[in-house]
Design a protein around this motif. Structure first.
Motif, PDB file in Angstrom:
ATOM      1  N   GLY A 136       0.803  -1.220   0.000  1.00  0.00           N
ATOM      2  CA  GLY A 136       0.000   0.000   0.000  1.00  0.00           C
ATOM      3  C   GLY A 136       0.830   1.261   0.000  1.00  0.00           C
ATOM      4  N   ALA A 137       2.086   1.181  -0.475  1.00  0.00           N
ATOM      5  CA  ALA A 137       2.983   2.334  -0.457  1.00  0.00           C
ATOM      6  C   ALA A 137       3.551   2.579  -1.846  1.00  0.00           C
ATOM      7  CB  ALA A 137       4.117   2.105   0.540  1.00  0.00           C
ATOM      8  N   LEU A 138       4.097   3.785  -2.045  1.00  0.00           N
ATOM      9  CA  LEU A 138       4.812   4.127  -3.266  1.00  0.00           C
ATOM     10  C   LEU A 138       6.287   4.251  -2.946  1.00  0.00           C
ATOM     11  CD1 LEU A 138       2.569   6.912  -4.867  1.00  0.00           C
ATOM     12  CD2 LEU A 138       2.545   4.475  -5.347  1.00  0.00           C
ATOM     13  N   SER A 139       7.126   3.899  -3.911  1.00  0.00           N
ATOM     14  CA  SER A 139       8.565   4.047  -3.716  1.00  0.00           C
ATOM     15  C   SER A 139       9.204   4.487  -5.020  1.00  0.00           C
ATOM     16  CB  SER A 139       9.184   2.722  -3.256  1.00  0.00           C
ATOM     17  OG  SER A 139       9.124   1.760  -4.306  1.00  0.00           O
ATOM     18  N   GLY A 140      10.503   4.749  -4.973  1.00  0.00           N
ATOM     19  CA  GLY A 140      11.208   5.208  -6.162  1.00  0.00           C
ATOM     20  C   GLY A 140      11.217   6.722  -6.235  1.00  0.00           C
ATOM     21  N   SER A 141      11.589   7.223  -7.393  1.00  0.00           N
ATOM     22  CA  SER A 141      11.724   8.673  -7.573  1.00  0.00           C
ATOM     23  C   SER A 141      10.539   9.246  -8.331  1.00  0.00           C
ATOM     24  CB  SER A 141      13.022   8.990  -8.321  1.00  0.00           C
ATOM     25  OG  SER A 141      12.992   8.420  -9.618  1.00  0.00           O
ATOM     26  N   LEU A 142      10.245  10.503  -8.053  1.00  0.00           N
ATOM     27  CA  LEU A 142       9.219  11.260  -8.766  1.00  0.00           C
ATOM     28  C   LEU A 142       9.789  12.635  -9.055  1.00  0.00           C
ATOM     29  CD1 LEU A 142       6.257  11.468  -9.787  1.00  0.00           C
ATOM     30  CD2 LEU A 142       5.713  12.482  -7.562  1.00  0.00           C
ATOM     31  N   LYS A 143      10.010  12.933 -10.323  1.00  0.00           N
ATOM     32  CA  LYS A 143      10.611  14.208 -10.722  1.00  0.00           C
ATOM     33  C   LYS A 143       9.551  15.042 -11.432  1.00  0.00           C
ATOM     34  CE  LYS A 143      14.722  16.146 -12.970  1.00  0.00           C
ATOM     35  NZ  LYS A 143      15.933  15.849 -13.778  1.00  0.00           N
ATOM     36  N   VAL A 144       9.237  16.197 -10.849  1.00  0.00           N
ATOM     37  CA  VAL A 144       8.144  17.045 -11.314  1.00  0.00           C
ATOM     38  C   VAL A 144       8.678  18.425 -11.673  1.00  0.00           C
ATOM     39  CG1 VAL A 144       5.890  18.040 -10.735  1.00  0.00           C
ATOM     40  CG2 VAL A 144       6.555  15.794  -9.804  1.00  0.00           C
ATOM     41  N   SER A 145       8.173  18.994 -12.749  1.00  0.00           N
ATOM     42  CA  SER A 145       8.512  20.377 -13.109  1.00  0.00           C
ATOM     43  C   SER A 145       7.226  21.181 -13.236  1.00  0.00           C
ATOM     44  CB  SER A 145       9.280  20.428 -14.438  1.00  0.00           C
ATOM     45  OG  SER A 145       8.496  19.893 -15.498  1.00  0.00           O
ATOM     46  N   THR A 146       7.335  22.483 -12.955  1.00  0.00           N
ATOM     47  CA  THR A 146       6.209  23.392 -13.130  1.00  0.00           C
ATOM     48  C   THR A 146       6.743  24.819 -13.046  1.00  0.00           C
ATOM     49  OG1 THR A 146       3.934  23.892 -12.420  1.00  0.00           O
ATOM     50  CG2 THR A 146       5.569  23.537 -10.690  1.00  0.00           C
ATOM     51  N   SER A 147       5.853  25.794 -13.200  1.00  0.00           N
ATOM     52  CA  SER A 147       6.269  27.198 -13.144  1.00  0.00           C
ATOM     53  C   SER A 147       6.498  27.625 -11.693  1.00  0.00           C
ATOM     54  CB  SER A 147       5.210  28.094 -13.784  1.00  0.00           C
ATOM     55  OG  SER A 147       3.982  27.991 -13.095  1.00  0.00           O
ATOM     56  N   HIS A 148       7.229  28.729 -11.513  1.00  0.00           N
ATOM     57  CA  HIS A 148       7.601  29.175 -10.168  1.00  0.00           C
ATOM     58  C   HIS A 148       6.379  29.442  -9.289  1.00  0.00           C
ATOM     59  CE1 HIS A 148      11.606  29.766 -11.917  1.00  0.00           C
ATOM     60  NE2 HIS A 148      12.049  29.816 -10.689  1.00  0.00           N
ATOM     61  N   ARG A 149       5.453  30.227  -9.776  1.00  0.00           N
ATOM     62  CA  ARG A 149       4.331  30.665  -8.940  1.00  0.00           C
ATOM     63  C   ARG A 149       3.412  29.497  -8.585  1.00  0.00           C
ATOM     64  NH1 ARG A 149       3.677  35.799  -6.441  1.00  0.00           N
ATOM     65  NH2 ARG A 149       1.476  36.097  -5.978  1.00  0.00           N
TER      66      ARG A 149
ATOM     67  N   ASN B 221       9.019  37.502 -17.378  1.00  0.00           N
ATOM     68  CA  ASN B 221       8.658  36.106 -17.615  1.00  0.00           C
ATOM     69  C   ASN B 221       8.205  35.423 -16.330  1.00  0.00           C
ATOM     70  OD1 ASN B 221      11.190  36.022 -16.351  1.00  0.00           O
ATOM     71  ND2 ASN B 221      11.682  34.049 -17.254  1.00  0.00           N
ATOM     72  N   GLN B 222       8.138  36.153 -15.227  1.00  0.00           N
ATOM     73  CA  GLN B 222       7.632  35.618 -13.969  1.00  0.00           C
ATOM     74  C   GLN B 222       6.518  36.523 -13.454  1.00  0.00           C
ATOM     75  OE1 GLN B 222      10.398  34.381 -10.971  1.00  0.00           O
ATOM     76  NE2 GLN B 222      11.925  33.697 -12.448  1.00  0.00           N
ATOM     77  N   SER B 223       5.588  35.907 -12.756  1.00  0.00           N
ATOM     78  CA  SER B 223       4.404  36.661 -12.345  1.00  0.00           C
ATOM     79  C   SER B 223       4.632  37.487 -11.082  1.00  0.00           C
ATOM     80  CB  SER B 223       3.221  35.709 -12.135  1.00  0.00           C
ATOM     81  OG  SER B 223       3.502  34.774 -11.114  1.00  0.00           O
ATOM     82  N   ASP B 224       5.652  37.174 -10.283  1.00  0.00           N
ATOM     83  CA  ASP B 224       5.900  37.963  -9.066  1.00  0.00           C
ATOM     84  C   ASP B 224       6.065  39.454  -9.365  1.00  0.00           C
ATOM     85  OD1 ASP B 224       5.625  35.859  -7.365  1.00  0.00           O
ATOM     86  OD2 ASP B 224       7.757  35.460  -7.158  1.00  0.00           O
ATOM     87  N   PRO B 225       6.945  39.844 -10.319  1.00  0.00           N
ATOM     88  CA  PRO B 225       7.051  41.277 -10.629  1.00  0.00           C
ATOM     89  C   PRO B 225       5.755  41.855 -11.168  1.00  0.00           C
ATOM     90  CG  PRO B 225       8.941  40.075 -11.491  1.00  0.00           C
ATOM     91  CD  PRO B 225       7.947  39.052 -11.059  1.00  0.00           C
TER      92      PRO B 225
END
Length: 308
Positions: free
Chosen positions: A92-105, A226-230
């Motif tokens: 009932g568990a997950l193992s291994g690697s999970l590599k995720v990308s997304t935008s900063h905000r 190119n970033q929403s913070d400013p």
């Protein structure tokens, strides 16, 4: 009996170097030293009795033999990960690697907290989150999932919708008091618009859905990022009109630092999880995607107390 055979870590290092064409880049991705990367590659080359990479001062180029080994290494690592996942899932568990990308905000505000919850439920899972304001090459850079805002057009990728969302126009009360409030989409051509390039999406020819369907207007402005913070900061300071995701600007609307502009217009900006075609068979990713979908739809992006 074969002595000094290769190990899985050798194959993981090989794949990282091949993806990044860099010993340093591979070391950063794997969280190990450059010296250890060099050691594992040298060991693998010695065991296989063939050069895998050609080093120059600026780049590491894979050899023809290295390409063949790289192809098999990915298959072996996928099989090893599948074995670990199957055993873990039987508990009932997950193992291994999970590599995720997304935008900063989006990543800092929503995806990072969700992945923390996922990791708490599955302590054997190794999570890497990379925040980048560009389109990533999932296969070349080794990402399992890319969380994107907007439609996915690449034919070699599989997209699953995680949540419904939209981009809306907003500006500070002081800007509207000084420059007037637009009453039609075409009025934006006469206003200073804060130009936001969300990854590869330009904000110059603005297309939005309104009462008469889709309309377009050419906009311009003296400031952009190119970033929403400013963009948030500049909009709050009264420097122009901004186009931002509704989940991103909700707090500012509640606080009154910005107001909706042309509230009858919106730009669809649903949130998708994107994967390489081969990843669709991964049971681990199915569980992770369902968790992301549940969390993003469980009030995290719902703005019931803000009129949209």
């Amino acid at each position: 009996m074969v002595k000094n055979n290769w190990e899985l870590i050798d194959l993981r290092v090989l794949c990282a170097v091949a993806r990044r064409a860099s010993l340093t880049g591979a070391a950063v991705d794997l969280g190990i030293s450059v010296a250890y990367v060099t050691k594992r590659i040298a060991h693998l080359e010695k065991v296989l009795e063939t050069p895998l990479f050609l080093r120059t001062t600026r780049r590491v180029n894979i050899t023809a033999q290295g390409e063949a080994v790289y192809t098999w290494a990915r298959k072996v690592l996928q099989a090893a990960d599948a074995l670990n996942q199957e055993v873990a899932q039987s508990r009932g568990a997950l193992s291994g690697s999970l590599k995720v990308s997304t935008s900063h905000r989006l990543g800092s505000m929503h995806i990072a907290p969700i992945l923390a919850l996922l990791r708490q439920q599955h302590p054997e899972l190794e999570v890497w989150l990379e925040l980048v304001d560009r389109r990533v090459d999932l296969i070349a850079e080794g990402f399992d999932i890319d969380i994107r805002v907007g439609e996915v057009r690449e034919p070699h990728l599989v997209a699953q919708k995680m949540a419904s969302s939209a981009r809306i126009l907003c500006a500070a009360p002081r800007y509207l008091a000084a420059h007037g409030r637009p009453t039609a989409l075409a009025d934006l051509a006469r206003h200073n618009c804060l130009l936001f390039r969300d990854r590869d999406q330009p904000f110059t020819m603005l297309r939005m859905q309104g009462p008469q369907g889709e309309e377009a207007v050419q906009v311009s402005g003296t400031m952009g990022s190119n970033q929403s913070d400013p963009i948030h900061q500049w909009a709050s300071q009264g420097l122009g009109i901004a186009l931002l995701s509704q989940w991103d600007v909700a707090q500012a609307l509640r606080e009154g630092t910005v107001e909706r502009v042309l509230p009858e217009y919106r730009q669809n900006a649903d949130i998708y999880a994107v994967m390489p075609m081969r990843s669709t068979q991964s049971a681990k990713l199915h569980v992770c995607l369902e968790f992301l979908r549940e969390q993003l739809g469980a009030g995290r992006l719902e703005l019931k107390d803000v009129a949209f």
